[in-house]
Design an enzyme around this catalytic site. Structure first.
Site, PDB file in Angstrom:
ATOM      1  N   ASP A 242       0.623   3.614   2.405  1.00  0.00           N
ATOM      2  CA  ASP A 242       0.443   4.152   3.748  1.00  0.00           C
ATOM      3  C   ASP A 242      -0.794   5.062   3.769  1.00  0.00           C
ATOM      4  O   ASP A 242      -1.841   4.659   3.279  1.00  0.00           O
ATOM      5  CB  ASP A 242       1.711   4.869   4.209  1.00  0.00           C
ATOM      6  CG  ASP A 242       1.751   5.057   5.719  1.00  0.00           C
ATOM      7  OD1 ASP A 242       1.289   4.137   6.436  1.00  0.00           O
ATOM      8  OD2 ASP A 242       2.251   6.086   6.203  1.00  0.00           O
TER       9      ASP A 242
ATOM     10  N   ASP B 252       0.846  -1.198   0.000  1.00  0.00           N
ATOM     11  CA  ASP B 252       0.000   0.000   0.000  1.00  0.00           C
ATOM     12  C   ASP B 252       0.875   1.240   0.000  1.00  0.00           C
ATOM     13  O   ASP B 252       2.104   1.150   0.059  1.00  0.00           O
ATOM     14  CB  ASP B 252      -0.900   0.010   1.243  1.00  0.00           C
ATOM     15  CG  ASP B 252      -0.077  -0.062   2.521  1.00  0.00           C
ATOM     16  OD1 ASP B 252       0.353   0.996   3.010  1.00  0.00           O
ATOM     17  OD2 ASP B 252       0.159  -1.180   3.034  1.00  0.00           O
TER      18      ASP B 252
END
Length: 299
Positions: free
Chosen positions: A216, A214
């Protein structure tokens, strides 16, 4: 664990989120180990992987029951060292903070920003003071070996990698993520500290394989990480993660001796500390068996 020097595991793999099984089922032996610091995350499994005798432990325990701040890092690393492990290969899910790190890629970090605040991060104490040299939080030779090994699979591995470690279990705010990026972090995680420091206090080398799930907190609401996204992407990437771990383990010489950052006598004293019997039923084991394993390493 009653094994000869030829069959004891010299390499350990620590499974992060989503990695709960690794070793060949026909070769595996489950070992319950009591430590001076209480119970490890779970049973240590010893068996064959990538042509090496390997010890494997799931960092978050069975069923991912342990939050990052609940993991008994000191017990985990002591248990591995007591078995004779010399090299720890850890795996982690991470968020990508730097724009140079893309979702779905691997990073093998060489630097760290410790932003944890609540963890027991050293074996210092009981009359023992350890000033660990930590300028290179991951063993440089192992980092170079691991990057080359994973590249042979056709994976792109950057020649850099600074990991920021936070307490968790919550994810970052967008402001926190921006600060970490400003401070030089490329990826973010909740578990790599104090593992790296504890391993080296015990004379073990360590390298980490990070998979970027991802971005974050992201730049917008739609970019922000959530647990379901992390686990879904990890699940899809399991064949690649296993292949990368196998490539790393296969190229580590079983006789590899990591650089010693603290005196050997210090490690011996840590491993000679008396064990604390584990609470039933999860970690029951004969204290004598574990004590003898530690004593054998300490000799």
């Amino acid at each position: 664990m009653d094994e000869t020097d030829d069959t004891r595991p010299r390499i350990a793999v620590i499974g992060g989120s989503g990695l709960y099984e690794l070793l060949d089922q026909d070769s595996r032996i489950d070992v319950e180990i009591a430590t001076p610091y209480g119970s490890p995350s779970g049973t240590i499994t010893v068996g064959d992987f990538a042509g090496r005798r390997v010890a494997f432990v799931t960092r978050h325990g069975a069923g991912h029951a342990l939050a990052p701040h609940e993991i008994n890092y000191r017990a985990n690393m002591w248990a591995l060292a007591s078995l004779g492990v010399r090299v720890v290969v850890s795996s982690s899910a991470v968020g990508g903070i730097s724009t140079e790190v893309g979702i779905g890629g691997f990073v093998i970090p060489d630097q760290m920003l410790d932003r944890t605040t609540t963890r027991e991060s050293s074996y210092s104490g009981e009359g023992l003071l350890i000033h660990l040299p930590f300028s290179d939080p991951f063993t440089p030779e192992l980092v170079a070996i691991a990057r080359d090994a994973v590249r042979t699979l056709g994976e792109e591995i950057p020649d850099f990698g600074t990991i920021a470690v936070i307490d968790g279990p919550r994810f970052s705010t967008r402001a926190e993520s921006r600060v970490l990026r400003r401070d030089g972090a490329d990826i973010i995680n909740m578990t790599q500290y104090p593992e790296a420091a504890l391993a080296q206090e015990l004379g073990m080398g360590i390298v980490n394989l990070s998979f970027v799930t991802d971005s974050d907190a992201g730049e917008t609401h739609d970019d922000a990480v959530d647990a379901d996204t992390v686990l879904h992407r990890l699940s899809a990437a399991q064949p690649r993660i296993r292949a990368a771990l196998a490539a790393i383990v296969a190229v580590i010489d079983p006789d590899y001796t990591p650089p010693r950052l603290v005196p050997e006598a210090v490690t011996r004293r840590i491993l000679a500390r008396p064990v604390v019997p584990a609470a039933a039923p999860a970690g029951e084991c004969a204290g004598g068996g574990n004590t003898s394993a530690a004593e054998e390493v300490a000799r």
